[in-house]
Design a protein around this motif. Structure first.
Motif, PDB file in Angstrom:
ATOM      1  N   ASP A  83       0.852  -1.192   0.000  1.00  0.00           N
ATOM      2  CA  ASP A  83       0.000   0.000   0.000  1.00  0.00           C
ATOM      3  C   ASP A  83       0.878   1.229   0.000  1.00  0.00           C
ATOM      4  N   GLU A  84       0.660   2.085  -0.953  1.00  0.00           N
ATOM      5  CA  GLU A  84       1.444   3.316  -0.975  1.00  0.00           C
ATOM      6  C   GLU A  84       0.582   4.457  -0.496  1.00  0.00           C
ATOM      7  N   ALA A  85       1.199   5.430   0.133  1.00  0.00           N
ATOM      8  CA  ALA A  85       0.447   6.593   0.595  1.00  0.00           C
ATOM      9  C   ALA A  85      -0.074   7.357  -0.627  1.00  0.00           C
ATOM     10  N   GLU A  86      -1.255   7.959  -0.443  1.00  0.00           N
ATOM     11  CA  GLU A  86      -1.816   8.738  -1.543  1.00  0.00           C
ATOM     12  C   GLU A  86      -1.903  10.183  -1.110  1.00  0.00           C
ATOM     13  N   PRO A  87      -0.885  10.976  -1.439  1.00  0.00           N
ATOM     14  CA  PRO A  87      -0.938  12.382  -1.023  1.00  0.00           C
ATOM     15  C   PRO A  87      -2.088  13.113  -1.715  1.00  0.00           C
ATOM     16  N   ALA A  88      -2.465  14.221  -1.118  1.00  0.00           N
ATOM     17  CA  ALA A  88      -3.648  14.948  -1.600  1.00  0.00           C
ATOM     18  C   ALA A  88      -3.489  15.381  -3.050  1.00  0.00           C
ATOM     19  N   ASP A  89      -2.250  15.769  -3.431  1.00  0.00           N
ATOM     20  CA  ASP A  89      -2.095  16.274  -4.801  1.00  0.00           C
ATOM     21  C   ASP A  89      -2.202  15.144  -5.823  1.00  0.00           C
ATOM     22  N   LEU A  90      -1.942  13.919  -5.381  1.00  0.00           N
ATOM     23  CA  LEU A  90      -2.113  12.793  -6.283  1.00  0.00           C
ATOM     24  C   LEU A  90      -3.607  12.557  -6.526  1.00  0.00           C
ATOM     25  N   LEU A  91      -4.386  12.638  -5.443  1.00  0.00           N
ATOM     26  CA  LEU A  91      -5.824  12.400  -5.548  1.00  0.00           C
ATOM     27  C   LEU A  91      -6.518  13.519  -6.319  1.00  0.00           C
ATOM     28  N   ALA A  92      -5.862  14.674  -6.359  1.00  0.00           N
ATOM     29  CA  ALA A  92      -6.494  15.811  -7.020  1.00  0.00           C
ATOM     30  C   ALA A  92      -6.139  15.882  -8.496  1.00  0.00           C
ATOM     31  N   LEU A  93      -5.528  14.818  -9.024  1.00  0.00           N
ATOM     32  CA  LEU A  93      -5.119  14.830 -10.429  1.00  0.00           C
ATOM     33  C   LEU A  93      -6.320  15.004 -11.353  1.00  0.00           C
ATOM     34  N   ASP A  94      -6.062  15.676 -12.471  1.00  0.00           N
ATOM     35  CA  ASP A  94      -7.128  15.897 -13.441  1.00  0.00           C
ATOM     36  C   ASP A  94      -7.003  14.836 -14.541  1.00  0.00           C
ATOM     37  N   PRO A  95      -8.046  14.029 -14.734  1.00  0.00           N
ATOM     38  CA  PRO A  95      -7.932  12.985 -15.752  1.00  0.00           C
ATOM     39  C   PRO A  95      -7.732  13.539 -17.165  1.00  0.00           C
ATOM     40  N   LYS A  96      -8.094  14.811 -17.361  1.00  0.00           N
ATOM     41  CA  LYS A  96      -7.887  15.385 -18.697  1.00  0.00           C
ATOM     42  C   LYS A  96      -6.400  15.567 -18.987  1.00  0.00           C
ATOM     43  N   GLU A  97      -5.630  15.744 -17.927  1.00  0.00           N
ATOM     44  CA  GLU A  97      -4.184  15.960 -18.094  1.00  0.00           C
ATOM     45  C   GLU A  97      -3.438  14.641 -17.970  1.00  0.00           C
ATOM     46  N   TRP A  98      -4.041  13.564 -18.464  1.00  0.00           N
ATOM     47  CA  TRP A  98      -3.480  12.243 -18.195  1.00  0.00           C
ATOM     48  C   TRP A  98      -2.095  12.067 -18.764  1.00  0.00           C
ATOM     49  N   LYS A  99      -1.766  12.824 -19.789  1.00  0.00           N
ATOM     50  CA  LYS A  99      -0.425  12.678 -20.362  1.00  0.00           C
ATOM     51  C   LYS A  99       0.643  13.109 -19.380  1.00  0.00           C
ATOM     52  N   LYS A 100       0.253  14.020 -18.487  1.00  0.00           N
ATOM     53  CA  LYS A 100       1.256  14.562 -17.560  1.00  0.00           C
ATOM     54  C   LYS A 100       1.318  13.777 -16.266  1.00  0.00           C
ATOM     55  N   GLN A 101       0.370  12.888 -16.030  1.00  0.00           N
ATOM     56  CA  GLN A 101       0.376  12.216 -14.735  1.00  0.00           C
ATOM     57  C   GLN A 101       1.429  11.112 -14.679  1.00  0.00           C
ATOM     58  N   TYR A 127       2.728   5.341 -12.714  1.00  0.00           N
ATOM     59  CA  TYR A 127       3.153   4.409 -11.670  1.00  0.00           C
ATOM     60  C   TYR A 127       2.684   4.880 -10.314  1.00  0.00           C
ATOM     61  N   ALA A 128       2.786   6.187 -10.074  1.00  0.00           N
ATOM     62  CA  ALA A 128       2.356   6.721  -8.776  1.00  0.00           C
ATOM     63  C   ALA A 128       0.848   6.546  -8.616  1.00  0.00           C
ATOM     64  N   VAL A 129       0.103   6.731  -9.698  1.00  0.00           N
ATOM     65  CA  VAL A 129      -1.354   6.596  -9.618  1.00  0.00           C
ATOM     66  C   VAL A 129      -1.743   5.187  -9.206  1.00  0.00           C
ATOM     67  N   LEU A 130      -1.046   4.203  -9.742  1.00  0.00           N
ATOM     68  CA  LEU A 130      -1.369   2.826  -9.385  1.00  0.00           C
ATOM     69  C   LEU A 130      -0.644   2.377  -8.110  1.00  0.00           C
ATOM     70  N   GLY A 131       0.140   3.269  -7.514  1.00  0.00           N
ATOM     71  CA  GLY A 131       0.850   2.901  -6.290  1.00  0.00           C
ATOM     72  C   GLY A 131       2.017   1.972  -6.573  1.00  0.00           C
ATOM     73  N   LEU A 132       2.680   2.159  -7.714  1.00  0.00           N
ATOM     74  CA  LEU A 132       3.805   1.290  -8.069  1.00  0.00           C
ATOM     75  C   LEU A 132       5.096   2.077  -8.178  1.00  0.00           C
ATOM     76  N   SER A 133       5.164   3.247  -7.508  1.00  0.00           N
ATOM     77  CA  SER A 133       6.337   4.089  -7.756  1.00  0.00           C
ATOM     78  C   SER A 133       7.614   3.458  -7.269  1.00  0.00           C
ATOM     79  N   PHE A 180     -10.355  10.666  -9.874  1.00  0.00           N
ATOM     80  CA  PHE A 180      -9.163   9.848  -9.627  1.00  0.00           C
ATOM     81  C   PHE A 180      -9.345   8.451 -10.208  1.00  0.00           C
ATOM     82  N   PHE A 181     -10.590   7.995 -10.197  1.00  0.00           N
ATOM     83  CA  PHE A 181     -10.850   6.686 -10.780  1.00  0.00           C
ATOM     84  C   PHE A 181     -10.516   6.687 -12.270  1.00  0.00           C
ATOM     85  N   LYS A 182     -10.856   7.787 -12.923  1.00  0.00           N
ATOM     86  CA  LYS A 182     -10.529   7.901 -14.352  1.00  0.00           C
ATOM     87  C   LYS A 182      -9.014   7.877 -14.543  1.00  0.00           C
ATOM     88  N   CYS A 183      -8.308   8.573 -13.628  1.00  0.00           N
ATOM     89  CA  CYS A 183      -6.842   8.563 -13.706  1.00  0.00           C
ATOM     90  C   CYS A 183      -6.326   7.139 -13.591  1.00  0.00           C
TER      91      CYS A 183
END
Lengths: 401, 643
Positions: free
Chosen positions: A92-110, A113-119, A169-172
């Protein structure tokens, strides 16, 4: 341990003229007698109180120890029951607030690995791990789950559902999964992995001048660079920089490999999107063309960069110098042997020893000579003195006579 | 990383920790009951029965061959009131001679049991199912065959009969239906139940309830006082994060038949009763009566049909009243939920005339002002009796159907001098929409949580003593409690320093804390730049309320003439130092200078952690440490009083 309450207060400075008050009492006022207050037999706090009273004789420390051991046993039980045996170390990786606040429209920039907790795995993550991580995240962030679990917040007395952007975040997560499970897309993303770029920038900014000025350690500086780039190689395993005592063949093999480095790195990820609104074929072709040339340019740059890095490494490599010197010596020795008719067997060490010996001998000789000179001088002085004395004596005799 | 392939599900049982016990919490009131179980999300939730009702009326009705239980039975009160049993809980475990005989005839009357002496019972008319036809004889013998007759065979019809039910039997029937609803929801057998009992219940009544529940096939894990059940819910994590750990809580339980008030001292989850009172003078029934009278008067006005209710005269009016009583349930809920108009509509209310009326919240609050006022008076007198100023009450919790009425809270807050920031579920907005503060479900949820806790204690020898503590008449729960607040005073001067105390007062162990107690607090201390000293004085204090009369100018309305400035009482919490036990002096080693440009820039700060342990004897041990590696430490020990 007792829960520590953090109070939002800041106590003032102790006054300079502070004198501690005299204790005015030796004990607390007597508590209410036993049985005066009857605890309501409810809640966890009460259960803990009972255990403290019945099993630990009101001793907080022994109770703490008991609770700790109980928790450990429980964790062990959970682990033994397959808690993390099957998750391939995804954890289980920590999910900082800025990770959860990601915009799925900007998916190219996300950072997928961090989104899936595989960093912690990044490009090393296996397909199985990606699958597990994705399942974990979906279980946690599926909008169906969230709607019921997140309580409504109250702002100014009005119930406001704060989960308006619930499934962002689910979309991300879905996007990250889509990218990482597609080999081609994953390769593209790995090529320009944001954390890789950070590290790359950090490590490869080195120049020959810097290296000399700061007197950096060659192996400590360059080993990580090649380790970093080795991920892009099509042929695995990749030879590492090695150590100072590497053989000539190893060193040569290393440079040979890196000069002919076969990289799968590509730069499609940074392609410009074709303008959405235009369905003009020309527009599309134009953008595609530009993208293609841009990709080629970047690839070229990347290859050039790596090549210059290898050049730099080669120029600074102490082993190369060593090898060259050895070769030179060998050549000279051979030459000398050819001239003297002696077998070119003398190594440098032997030569040095000879030189040292000669030097020492010369030194010794010199010292001896010096000592002899000093002796002669002394004798001469003594003789002169004696002559003087004799002359004085003779003069005195003459005067007396 | 193991390369073991993942199995696609197993036939093994899931982990015991993840599955919650099939425990049901039952709030068994006199008029309404509710049930709560643990849902899949791991939260205790009040669930609806098969009729979709979360508030299940405590009523059983016999109509022919059918038995109606719950809200369906209340509808029988209109035409079948003689066979409908209500209000049986309060009679449980009582002797017939103890029951006041002035029972109204709204439902089945309580009678003396014909066979058991001094036992209250109900007599209801039922239809017994017809006797089953005789089994066909297997062998054809001519002896048993009756002679052929010309008369037709009589049809097998149910036979009218009388059934005598004791109060205990009625209770068993009712609890069994509640448990069945819970089992239907959970899909598995219920293993145990926790039930609420009112504070007025005697031991024999509790015995009777336990017996009735056992007869209904459910194991009683614990009987909880209603206040205790409310305390479970209000000390749980989801209740309110912003409330302090140590607080004084007032539980206002305005049910259908009585008002019970309980003042609790909650100290880090441990709760005990400081004072309590119960009165039947104030009740939800009074509110019902007022509302019924209002709608009856409205009906008369609209239709010119005379209607006397509460008390009603004549059978027609009685039925009308019963119809209205059913209809206003909906009206009351609407009033609780919104301030707009709440309708009450009954078809064929009287003489075949339909009725639809509406009332808004303001009108309603005006009507039931007297009930609110007497509730507020009861609260005031309880606080006076307990010797606790209303200003020191930190939280109010509402329980019971009438507790949902926002008018009740308004009346309490305006006529009893509570603090302005007193925590209430209304202020937090958790009452409506099935929030955690919903007064109608608080008790049942508390029971379910407690049930899970008790069921979680292992059933072995080592824990026998522990389990026993949850039985009645145990002495483990009698504890010693502190009589005064102990804490630290950090001397100094500054803008937010109480000048009378000469420093910042940090209470650590409050008064009315069950012993032994351990508390730890952490806070920042500012340091002088040259001498980094921290002094923590350990004091015992009394908290009191100072009432100050302030003349407050009332904003003058345009058309009104000059108004006199109104005299307003302003209350201040006051701390009086009683005794000092000593000083802990520290030389701070880990001071940090604030950087930046704020108002604190350049000042030195450190964080200290103070832990108090008060033993049962009253001995106090204070440990102070500077937070961080290698911080300064100090301690102080105070012997037990009288030693």
């Amino acid at each position: 341990m007792a829960t520590v309450l953090t109070l939002p207060i800041t106590a003032p400075v102790l006054p300079k003229d502070y004198t501690p008050p005299v204790a005015s009492s030796s004990g607390l006022s007597a508590p209410h007698p036993s049985g005066h207050r009857i605890l309501l037999p409810v809640g966890h706090a009460h259960l803990n109180h009972l255990r403290l009273a019945l099993h630990h004789a009101h001793d907080f420390e022994s109770f703490d120890a008991h609770l700790d051991s109980e928790r450990e046993a429980k964790e062990k039980l959970l682990a033994a029951a397959g808690g993390d045996e099957d998750d391939h170390g995804v954890g289980d990786e920590a999910e900082p607030a800025d990770l959860l606040a990601l915009d799925p429209k900007e998916w190219k920039k996300q950072d997928h690995y961090a989104v899936l907790g595989l960093s912690k795995f990044r490009y090393l993550a296996t397909a199985e791990q990606i699958k597990i991580a994705h399942r974990k995240k979906v279980l946690k962030h599926h909008p169906d789950k969230k709607a019921s679990s997140t309580p409504n917040e109250t702002i100014l007395g009005i119930n406001v559902n704060q989960n308006t952007n619930d499934d962002a975040f689910f979309k991300c997560i879905q996007k990250a999964h889509e990218v990482l499970t597609n080999a081609e897309k994953r390769r593209q993303f790995d090529s320009v992995d944001p954390t890789f770029l950070d590290v790359e920038e950090d490590l490869t900014s080195i120049t020959a001048n810097d290296f000399k000025k700061k007197k950096l350690d060659f192996f400590k500086t360059f080993t990580p660079i090649f380790e970093l780039y080795s991920r892009f190689s099509r042929t695995q395993p990749v030879p590492g920089l090695g150590k100072l005592d590497a053989t000539k063949a190893e060193v040569e093999g290393f440079y040979d490999f890196w000069y002919n480095f076969d990289s799968w790195r590509s730069f499609e990820w940074w392609d410009k999107e074709v303008n959405e609104g235009s369905d003009s074929r020309d527009d599309k072709r134009y953008t595609e063309k530009k993208n293609k040339s841009e990709r080629a340019r970047r690839k070229k740059e990347d290859t050039a960069k790596l090549r210059s890095l290898v050049d730099l490494t080669l120029s600074l490599d102490p082993r190369i110098k060593l090898i060259k010197q050895q070769e030179k010596e060998a050549r000279e020795a051979k030459k000398a042997a050819a001239q003297n008719g002696k077998p070119a067997k003398k190594t440098k060490a032997q030569e040095e020893e000879e030189k040292k010996r000669l030097e020492e001998e010369a030194k010794k000789k010199e010292e001896e000579e010096k000592a002899a000179r000093a002796e002669a001088k002394k004798a001469k002085a003594a003789a002169a003195n004696a002559a003087k004395k004799a002359r004085r004596l003779a003069r005195a005799e003459q005067e007396q006579a | 990383m193991s390369s073991k392939p993942l199995t696609n599900g197993t036939s093994e049982e899931t982990l015991p920790s993840s599955s919650l016990p099939p425990i049901v919490g039952i709030n068994f009131g006199n008029s309404y009951a509710s049930i709560a179980v643990f849902t899949k999300e791991g939260l205790a939730e009040c669930i609806a029965n098969e009729d979709g009702e979360r508030q299940i009326a405590c009523a059983i009705s016999f109509q022919g061959e059918e038995i109606y239980i719950g809200n369906q039975a209340t509808h029988q009160l209109v035409k079948n009131s003689k066979n409908t049993i209500t209000g049986f809980r309060n009679l449980l475990g009582k002797k017939f001679s103890e029951i006041p005989q002035s029972q109204s005839s709204k439902s089945a009357p309580v009678i003396q049991h014909p066979n058991i002496p001094d036992e209250p019972a109900y007599k209801v008319a039922v239809l017994q199912p017809a006797p089953a036809p005789l089994p066909q004889s297997t062998h054809n013998s001519s002896f048993n065959t009756p002679a052929a007759s010309h008369a037709p065979t009589p049809r097998s019809e149910p036979v009218p009969a009388e059934r005598i039910l004791t109060v205990s039997e009625v209770t068993t029937l009712f609890i069994a239906s509640l448990v069945e609803s819970a089992e239907n929801f959970l899909g598995k057998k219920v293993q145990g139940a926790v039930l609420t009992v009112p504070p007025s219940f005697s031991d024999s009544q509790k015995d009777a309830l336990e017996k009735a529940a056992t007869a209904a096939g459910v194991r009683v894990l614990q009987l909880l006082d209603e206040a205790a059940a409310a305390a479970v819910t209000s000390t749980s994590d989801i209740w309110a994060a912003e409330l302090p750990h140590d607080r004084t809580q007032l539980i206002v339980d305005l049910g259908c038949s009585s008002l019970s008030l309980t003042l609790l001292s909650i100290r880090a989850g441990l709760a005990f009763v400081l004072a309590s009172s119960e009165t039947t003078e104030v009740s939800g029934l009074q509110i019902d009566d007022i509302l019924i009278k209002f709608f009856a008067a409205d009906f008369t006005k609209k239709t010119k049909t005379p209607l006397t209710v509460c008390p009603s005269s004549g059978v027609a009016d009685e039925r009308t009243e019963a119809r209205l009583r059913l209809a206003i349930e909906h009206t009351k809920r609407t009033i609780s939920a919104s301030s707009g108009a709440a309708t009450c509509s009954v078809e064929s209310l009287k003489d075949g005339l339909d009725y639809t009326g509406a009332i808004n919240r303001m009108r309603f609050d005006l009507l039931v002002r007297s009930v609110y006022a007497s509730a507020a008076a009861a609260v005031s007198s309880l606080l006076v009796a307990a010797g606790i100023d209303a200003h020191l009450v930190d939280e109010i919790v509402y329980v019971g159907g009438a507790g949902c009425l926002p008018g009740l809270e308004d009346a309490l807050l305006s006529s009893v001098s509570f603090r302005e920031d007193v925590g209430t579920p209304f202020a937090r907005g958790t009452v409506v929409g099935g929030g955690v503060g919903d007064p109608t479900t608080v008790l049942a949820r508390g029971c379910a949580v407690q049930g899970a806790l008790v069921a979680g204690i292992p059933e072995d020898e080592a824990h026998a003593e522990l389990r026993k503590a949850y039985e009645r008449s145990t002495e483990v729960n009698g504890v010693r409690a502190t009589s005064k607040t102990v804490g630290v005073l950090v001397p100094g001067a500054g803008p937010d320093v109480d000048a009378a105390l000469g420093g910042v007062w940090v209470p650590v162990v409050y008064n009315e804390t069950a012993l032994p107690a351990r508390r730890a607090v952490r806070f920042d201390v500012e340091l002088a730049e040259d001498a980094k000293k921290v002094a923590l004085e350990v004091w015992e204090v009394t908290e009191s309320i100072r009432v100050e009369k302030v003349l407050e100018a009332v904003p003058v309305e345009d058309d009104e003439d000059e108004e006199e400035p109104e005299e307003v009482e302003v209350r201040h919490r006051e701390v009086k130092k009683d005794a000092c036990f000593g000083v802990v002096l520290l030389d701070a080693k880990l001071g940090i200078q604030t950087k930046g440009k704020g108002k604190d820039a350049g000042k030195w700060f450190t964080t200290v952690e103070v832990q108090f342990i008060v033993e049962s004897s009253g001995a106090l041990k204070v440990d102070v440490k500077e937070l961080g590696e290698g911080g300064a430490t100090g301690s102080l020990t105070v012997a037990a009083p009288g030693s």
